[in-house]
Design an enzyme around this catalytic site. Structure first.
Site, PDB file in Angstrom:
ATOM      1  N   GLY A  27      33.521 -46.824  12.246  1.00 38.98           N
ATOM      2  CA  GLY A  27      33.038 -48.147  11.817  1.00 38.98           C
ATOM      3  C   GLY A  27      33.506 -48.575  10.439  1.00 38.98           C
TER       4      GLY A  27
ATOM      5  CB  CYS B 262      30.965 -45.837   6.937  1.00 35.67           C
ATOM      6  SG  CYS B 262      30.796 -44.455   5.815  1.00 35.67           S
TER       7      CYS B 262
ATOM      8  NE  ARG C  33      29.387 -54.796   5.371  1.00 36.30           N
ATOM      9  CZ  ARG C  33      30.629 -54.909   5.821  1.00 36.30           C
ATOM     10  NH1 ARG C  33      31.595 -55.287   5.005  1.00 36.30           N
ATOM     11  NH2 ARG C  33      30.923 -54.641   7.080  1.00 36.30           N
TER      12      ARG C  33
ATOM     13  CG  HIS D 248      22.721 -22.316 -19.414  1.00 36.36           C
ATOM     14  ND1 HIS D 248      22.535 -23.564 -19.959  1.00 36.36           N
ATOM     15  CD2 HIS D 248      23.485 -21.608 -20.300  1.00 36.36           C
ATOM     16  CE1 HIS D 248      23.141 -23.614 -21.130  1.00 36.36           C
ATOM     17  NE2 HIS D 248      23.721 -22.441 -21.362  1.00 36.36           N
TER      18      HIS D 248
HETATM   19  P1  FAD Z   1      29.385 -50.256  11.104  1.00 28.82           P
HETATM   20  O1  FAD Z   1      29.881 -49.132  10.312  1.00 28.82           O
HETATM   21  O2  FAD Z   1      29.715 -51.634  10.668  1.00 28.82           O
HETATM   22  O3  FAD Z   1      29.907 -50.019  12.584  1.00 28.82           O
HETATM   23  C1  FAD Z   1      29.687 -50.936  13.610  1.00 28.82           C
HETATM   24  C2  FAD Z   1      30.752 -50.714  14.659  1.00 28.82           C
HETATM   25  O4  FAD Z   1      30.431 -51.493  15.802  1.00 28.82           O
HETATM   26  C3  FAD Z   1      32.136 -51.182  14.211  1.00 28.82           C
HETATM   27  O5  FAD Z   1      33.044 -50.115  14.365  1.00 28.82           O
HETATM   28  C4  FAD Z   1      32.462 -52.349  15.126  1.00 28.82           C
HETATM   29  O6  FAD Z   1      33.830 -52.412  15.478  1.00 28.82           O
HETATM   30  C5  FAD Z   1      31.610 -52.014  16.354  1.00 28.82           C
HETATM   31  N1  FAD Z   1      31.224 -53.184  17.148  1.00 28.82           N
HETATM   32  C6  FAD Z   1      30.599 -54.292  16.698  1.00 28.82           C
HETATM   33  N2  FAD Z   1      30.345 -55.132  17.727  1.00 28.82           N
HETATM   34  C7  FAD Z   1      30.838 -54.534  18.836  1.00 28.82           C
HETATM   35  C8  FAD Z   1      30.877 -54.903  20.212  1.00 28.82           C
HETATM   36  N3  FAD Z   1      30.329 -56.039  20.631  1.00 28.82           N
HETATM   37  N4  FAD Z   1      31.473 -54.058  21.093  1.00 28.82           N
HETATM   38  C9  FAD Z   1      32.003 -52.874  20.651  1.00 28.82           C
HETATM   39  N5  FAD Z   1      31.977 -52.483  19.380  1.00 28.82           N
HETATM   40  C10 FAD Z   1      31.392 -53.295  18.478  1.00 28.82           C
HETATM   41  N6  FAD Z   1      27.583 -47.026   2.477  1.00 28.82           N
HETATM   42  C11 FAD Z   1      27.254 -45.837   1.931  1.00 28.82           C
HETATM   43  O7  FAD Z   1      26.271 -45.237   2.340  1.00 28.82           O
HETATM   44  N7  FAD Z   1      28.007 -45.303   0.922  1.00 28.82           N
HETATM   45  C12 FAD Z   1      29.091 -45.924   0.426  1.00 28.82           C
HETATM   46  O8  FAD Z   1      29.746 -45.412  -0.492  1.00 28.82           O
HETATM   47  C13 FAD Z   1      29.461 -47.175   0.984  1.00 28.82           C
HETATM   48  N8  FAD Z   1      30.546 -47.847   0.530  1.00 28.82           N
HETATM   49  C14 FAD Z   1      30.893 -49.031   1.121  1.00 28.82           C
HETATM   50  C15 FAD Z   1      32.009 -49.691   0.635  1.00 28.82           C
HETATM   51  C16 FAD Z   1      32.394 -50.885   1.203  1.00 28.82           C
HETATM   52  C17 FAD Z   1      33.614 -51.596   0.679  1.00 28.82           C
HETATM   53  C18 FAD Z   1      31.651 -51.417   2.302  1.00 28.82           C
HETATM   54  C19 FAD Z   1      32.072 -52.701   2.945  1.00 28.82           C
HETATM   55  C20 FAD Z   1      30.534 -50.765   2.780  1.00 28.82           C
HETATM   56  C21 FAD Z   1      30.138 -49.563   2.188  1.00 28.82           C
HETATM   57  N9  FAD Z   1      29.008 -48.892   2.629  1.00 28.82           N
HETATM   58  C22 FAD Z   1      28.661 -47.704   2.045  1.00 28.82           C
HETATM   59  C23 FAD Z   1      28.146 -49.425   3.700  1.00 28.82           C
HETATM   60  C24 FAD Z   1      28.429 -48.723   5.036  1.00 28.82           C
HETATM   61  O9  FAD Z   1      29.801 -48.861   5.343  1.00 28.82           O
HETATM   62  C25 FAD Z   1      27.585 -49.345   6.138  1.00 28.82           C
HETATM   63  O10 FAD Z   1      26.233 -49.325   5.741  1.00 28.82           O
HETATM   64  C26 FAD Z   1      27.721 -48.551   7.421  1.00 28.82           C
HETATM   65  O11 FAD Z   1      29.053 -48.530   7.863  1.00 28.82           O
HETATM   66  C27 FAD Z   1      26.838 -49.159   8.519  1.00 28.82           C
HETATM   67  O12 FAD Z   1      26.980 -48.422   9.681  1.00 28.82           O
HETATM   68  P2  FAD Z   1      26.718 -49.071  11.122  1.00 28.82           P
HETATM   69  O13 FAD Z   1      26.973 -47.977  12.103  1.00 28.82           O
HETATM   70  O14 FAD Z   1      25.419 -49.754  11.148  1.00 28.82           O
HETATM   71  O15 FAD Z   1      27.814 -50.234  11.263  1.00 28.82           O
END
Ligand code: FAD
Length: 460
Positions: A39, A41, A268, A438
């Site tokens: 995703g 991350c 976001r 330490h």
């Molecule tokens: P996502 O990681 O967004 O994954 C969702 C997935 O669903 C995606 O791969 C997408 O392609 C897929 N998807 C969506 N809709 C569909 C569909 N209809 N059919 C099939 N697939 C679909 N968090 C931290 O904890 N530490 C960090 O250091 C950190 N740094 C970050 C830096 C940046 C620049 C950004 C933008 C974010 C950062 N984050 C960080 C936040 C973190 O990336 C997100 O909180 C995390 O990825 C959320 O996970 P998720 O599984 O909810 O969603």
């Protein structure tokens, strides 16, 4: 038509970690992903940015080499190589997750999934369309960057974190709109590579969700490193002349800042693409799916996890929510607890917080004790040449640790002892009397813990 006990829509750290846990529990699992597992991350967030943070850190260390008695030639940055290293690390991890999912018998279905009917996902794959059914569906579709509606936000060169992470060139001047974690991490990275960085934040302070005092202390440190930070400043418009012109306004009036690139780091929003929210009657609030502490939505056998449920949008929160959802489906008695979520800004210096903040305690009218200990009084910090910052602990009147923040080197690692303390409701004296090796930076925590009921030992 294939049938599974659980089907995840989205393979980010919420979906893929949930899928792995479901497989461990012996459930049959499908994971639908339209792009790449891992995703935001892995592919566009946590991991790529941290590879850049490390390259920036190496550069800073080399620039300070003389301080440590080492003479070096001025370093030369090959930014294309910095980005190539990032891509290599991402693809190594991507391969690792793919292998793990395969070995765990998670069926990964590549394609865009549509959720229009409970118990069923329709996936548009490259070969057509596939329908899968499942006893339980977990929505894990993540989030997407917000493009704020200001004139010029769609101009070429006005980019989000997604695009900046694919750009192998360094701009001369970068304006970052938004002083939250993402904006500030990029600010620290690009400043280290010699880019002239300006951060524009509308609110009175940066990192608005963290400890106010820490945010206030961070501003001069970032400024000292060369980043220009404008708070209480609104971006009115972006124009395209020979460079981008960012028109900003504060209480003194408006002015223009020139930039080759403008990074929109304005937050976001949950991604609901592919989910027929209205047709299904799925309950949402301010664009996020509403769930209970077991991650159940209002629809029977439909769960939602990660950024799509809003709240704290962090990868480890998404993964933990994924595990909670799966364990609940498996019949375990579990609930999501948000009291002790560590949150880290990989800025230079790092900031990490956990638990309640001082301003929240004040707002609630809770009586509390506060203890701080500076890095500058710790032997290891001096040996490392990292004497900037402090640890701050907040405890109730009985000394139970309620919250903590760390500003300084390795805050991201040190915060976990304090997360355990908040999670397990430990007393300041529990940490103070625990033997800390330490010389280590962890002794800063021990010293601050002494200060909850008595006084730190190494502070006059
Ligand atoms: P996502 O990681 O967004 O994954 C969702 C997935 O669903 C995606 O791969 C997408 O392609 C897929 N998807 C969506 N809709 C569909 C569909 N209809 N059919 C099939 N697939 C679909 N968090 C931290 O904890 N530490 C960090 O250091 C950190 N740094 C970050 C830096 C940046 C620049 C950004 C933008 C974010 C950062 N984050 C960080 C936040 C973190 O990336 C997100 O909180 C995390 O990825 C959320 O996970 P998720 O599984 O909810 O969603």
């Amino acid at each position: 038509m294939k049938h599974f006990q659980i089907a995840f829509l989205g393979g980010g750290p919420g979906g893929y970690v949930g899928a792995l846990r479901a497989a461990q529990l012996g459930l049959s699992v499908a994971l639908v992903e339209t792009d790449r597992v891992g995703g935001t991350c892995l592919n566009r967030g946590c991991i790529p940015t941290k590879t850049l943070v490390k390259s920036a850190e190496v550069l800073r260390e080399i620039q300070r080499a003389e301080e440590f008695g080492i003479s070096v030639e001025p370093p030369v940055v090959d930014f294309a190589q910095v980005m190539a290293r990032k891509d290599k690390i991402v693809s190594t991890l991507l391969g690792g997750i793919g292998k793990l999912l395969k070995e765990s018998n998670v069926q990964v279905i590549e394609g865009f999934g549509e959720f229009k009917q409970t118990g069923c996902l329709e996936v548009k794959t490259k070969n057509g369309s596939e329908i899968i059914t499942a006893d339980h569906i977990v929505l894990a579709t993540g989030s997407v960057p917000i493009r704020i509606p200001i004139p010029g936000a769609d101009l070429p060169g006005v980019i989000t974190s997604d695009e900046i992470l694919t750009d192998t060139s360094l701009p001369e001047q970068l304006v970052i709109i938004g002083g939250g974690v993402i904006g500030l991490e990029f600010a620290s990275i690009y400043q280290a590579f010699g880019v002239q960085v300006t951060v524009v934040e509308m609110l009175p302070t940066i990192l608005p969700n963290g400890d106010e005092e820490v945010s206030k202390r961070l501003i001069p440190l970032l400024k000292r490193s060369g980043i220009d930070i404008l708070t209480k400043t609104a971006v009115k418009e972006i124009r395209n002349e020979d460079r981008l012109v960012v028109v900003v306004e504060d209480n003194k009036g408006s002015r223009e800042i020139l930039a080759n690139k403008v990074l929109l780091a304005t937050g976001r929003r949950p991604n609901l693409q592919g989910i027929d929210v209205e047709g299904l009657g799925l309950q949402t609030e301010r664009g996020a799916i509403v769930v209970n502490r077991q991650m159940q939505t209002n629809l029977p056998n439909v769960y939602a996890i990660g950024d799509v449920v809003g709240g704290i949008m962090l990868a480890h929160v998404a993964s933990t929510e994924g595990i909670i959802a799966v364990e609940h489906i498996a019949g375990h008695s579990v609930e999501m607890d948000y009291r002790a979520i560590p949150s880290v800004s990989f800025t230079h210096p790092e900031v990490a917080t956990v638990g309640i903040t001082e301003q929240e305690l004040k707002t609630r009218g809770t009586k509390y004790k506060v203890s701080k200990f500076p890095y500058s009084a710790n032997g290891m910090a001096l040996a490392l040449g990292e004497s900037m910052g402090n640890v701050k602990l907040l405890a109730d009147e009985q000394g139970v640790i309620l919250g903590a923040s760390i500003l300084g080197f390795q805050a991201s690692t040190l915060i976990h002892e304090l997360a355990l303390a908040v999670e397990k409701k430990l007393l300041g004296k529990d940490l103070a009397h625990m033997v800390h090796a330490h010389p280590t930076l962890s002794e800063i925590i021990m010293e601050a813990a002494h200060g909850i009921d008595e006084k730190p030992l190494h502070l006059a």
